[in-house]
Design a protein around this motif. Sequence first.
Motif, PDB file in Angstrom:
ATOM      1  N   ILE A 294       0.857  -1.189   0.000  1.00  0.00           N
ATOM      2  CA  ILE A 294       0.000   0.000   0.000  1.00  0.00           C
ATOM      3  C   ILE A 294       0.886   1.229   0.000  1.00  0.00           C
ATOM      4  O   ILE A 294       1.781   1.361   0.849  1.00  0.00           O
ATOM      5  N   THR A 295       0.641   2.110  -0.991  1.00  0.00           N
ATOM      6  CA  THR A 295       1.461   3.320  -1.128  1.00  0.00           C
ATOM      7  C   THR A 295       0.558   4.525  -1.335  1.00  0.00           C
ATOM      8  O   THR A 295      -0.668   4.434  -1.305  1.00  0.00           O
ATOM      9  N   GLY A 296       1.196   5.660  -1.670  1.00  0.00           N
ATOM     10  CA  GLY A 296       0.432   6.893  -1.905  1.00  0.00           C
ATOM     11  C   GLY A 296       1.204   7.738  -2.906  1.00  0.00           C
ATOM     12  O   GLY A 296       2.037   7.156  -3.655  1.00  0.00           O
ATOM     13  N   GLY A 297       1.163   9.003  -2.831  1.00  0.00           N
ATOM     14  CA  GLY A 297       0.967  10.007  -1.770  1.00  0.00           C
ATOM     15  C   GLY A 297       1.319   9.425  -0.413  1.00  0.00           C
ATOM     16  O   GLY A 297       2.207   8.603  -0.289  1.00  0.00           O
ATOM     17  N   GLU A 298       0.620   9.903   0.588  1.00  0.00           N
ATOM     18  CA  GLU A 298       0.821   9.387   1.947  1.00  0.00           C
ATOM     19  C   GLU A 298      -0.444   8.625   2.334  1.00  0.00           C
ATOM     20  O   GLU A 298      -1.521   9.243   2.537  1.00  0.00           O
ATOM     21  N   PRO A 299      -0.376   7.291   2.447  1.00  0.00           N
ATOM     22  CA  PRO A 299      -1.596   6.507   2.701  1.00  0.00           C
ATOM     23  C   PRO A 299      -2.414   6.958   3.912  1.00  0.00           C
ATOM     24  O   PRO A 299      -3.649   6.923   3.875  1.00  0.00           O
TER      25      PRO A 299
ATOM     26  N   LEU B 185       1.861  -8.478   3.056  1.00  0.00           N
ATOM     27  CA  LEU B 185       1.163  -7.193   3.035  1.00  0.00           C
ATOM     28  C   LEU B 185       2.123  -6.156   3.599  1.00  0.00           C
ATOM     29  O   LEU B 185       2.597  -6.300   4.738  1.00  0.00           O
ATOM     30  N   ALA B 186       2.445  -5.154   2.788  1.00  0.00           N
ATOM     31  CA  ALA B 186       3.438  -4.160   3.208  1.00  0.00           C
ATOM     32  C   ALA B 186       2.889  -2.744   3.008  1.00  0.00           C
ATOM     33  O   ALA B 186       1.894  -2.558   2.305  1.00  0.00           O
ATOM     34  N   LEU B 187       3.549  -1.788   3.638  1.00  0.00           N
ATOM     35  CA  LEU B 187       3.090  -0.398   3.607  1.00  0.00           C
ATOM     36  C   LEU B 187       4.275   0.537   3.418  1.00  0.00           C
ATOM     37  O   LEU B 187       5.347   0.293   3.993  1.00  0.00           O
TER      38      LEU B 187
ATOM     39  N   ILE C 265      -2.443  -5.621  12.992  1.00  0.00           N
ATOM     40  CA  ILE C 265      -2.459  -5.987  11.570  1.00  0.00           C
ATOM     41  C   ILE C 265      -1.207  -6.788  11.226  1.00  0.00           C
ATOM     42  O   ILE C 265      -1.226  -7.692  10.393  1.00  0.00           O
ATOM     43  N   SER C 266      -0.093  -6.476  11.913  1.00  0.00           N
ATOM     44  CA  SER C 266       1.140  -7.254  11.773  1.00  0.00           C
ATOM     45  C   SER C 266       1.628  -7.304  10.325  1.00  0.00           C
ATOM     46  O   SER C 266       1.625  -8.364   9.673  1.00  0.00           O
TER      47      SER C 266
ATOM     48  N   LEU D 141      -6.352  -2.057   5.372  1.00  0.00           N
ATOM     49  CA  LEU D 141      -5.246  -2.940   5.764  1.00  0.00           C
ATOM     50  C   LEU D 141      -5.774  -4.172   6.484  1.00  0.00           C
ATOM     51  O   LEU D 141      -5.328  -5.298   6.228  1.00  0.00           O
ATOM     52  N   ARG D 142      -6.758  -3.964   7.354  1.00  0.00           N
ATOM     53  CA  ARG D 142      -7.343  -5.112   8.065  1.00  0.00           C
ATOM     54  C   ARG D 142      -7.973  -6.076   7.055  1.00  0.00           C
ATOM     55  O   ARG D 142      -7.787  -7.288   7.125  1.00  0.00           O
TER      56      ARG D 142
END
Length: 332
Positions: free
Chosen positions: A67-72, A94-96, A113-114, A82-83
């Motif tokens: 998951i990315t953005g901009g700023e998520p 699952l990464a951020l 969420i780990s 994310l959940r």
Amino acid sequence: MRPQLIDNLGRRISYLRLAVTDRCNLHCRYCQSATSRLDARRKLLSYEELIRLTRILVAMGISKVRITGGEPFVRNGLLDLLRYLRALPGIQQLALTTNGTLAGPHLDVLRKISLDGLNISLDTLSPQRFLEITGKDHFAKVMAFIHDAPGIIKAGAPIKINTVVQDGVNTDELLELAQLAENLPAQVRFIELMPFNGAQGFEATDWGIDRLRGYFAKNLPRMTEVVMPEATTAQVFRVRGFRGTLGFIGGYSRSFCRQCNKIRITPQGMLKTCLYDDGVLDLKELLRSGVNDEVVESQIRQCLSHRQPNGFVAAALLHRGQQPCSMASIGG
Ligand code: SF4
């Protein structure tokens, strides 16, 4: 047997970078210039659409979602997404990616969420220079989040600190930034500047990956290269006595395209089969046209059967004089 997504050049596509917004609370000058164009909120994919696309792609063979953005964290509802993705069967990682300025209040939820990976942007260790680069005085928040990060992600999962190398801006503190990996179980990655600041006339700096590696080899002689899995973007080095590692990313040199395993979906729903293309399929339009999942899947497969061999070819196909996007509108 997990389904496999293979492109026209035999590369296995297993990694989706999903951008949830093009908005950011920072204004890093190498990412967003004064002329960067940001689409009105309504043009973003809805969460239902983000989830539907992820479900379709996971069923096709995607196993890692970032998951990315901009700023998520600028977008409401991020933690619910994310959940949901955490519980979605088939997502093995699952990464951020975040700038770390807004995540602090959500440590408990993130811990539950780990995540399997966390990338945090940091270009300087000077609060004043942070203000100059980003336009905001949030240095302390980022440093606090970096130090909290090991306690909120899955044990042993990678924390990566991303530093964009800017000639004459932060090139006098590269060793200090690398030193973060001495006491932190993190990979400090030095990333070549890339032509995505939404403005014309990008000039590549001469702080390319070769010079970066040479600089550190000279100044950190105890550095040894780590053999990484094939599609790894960073060249990774261990430094004797360091808890973490160093990484070098040739984002502009595009030295890793032969093993490229990733696709992107921009905040506005464009499918990008290469960072340097201009989007090959308007997924938002497709979803809103009322088609079923099979049609979406076949259109994505069609795009992956015409993928460019590397980022140079993809960039060369952009219309002459076309204004490059800002990284915030791509999702990195
Ligand atoms: S430049 Fe394009 S082809 Fe090369 S690694 Fe990046 S996304 Fe893949």
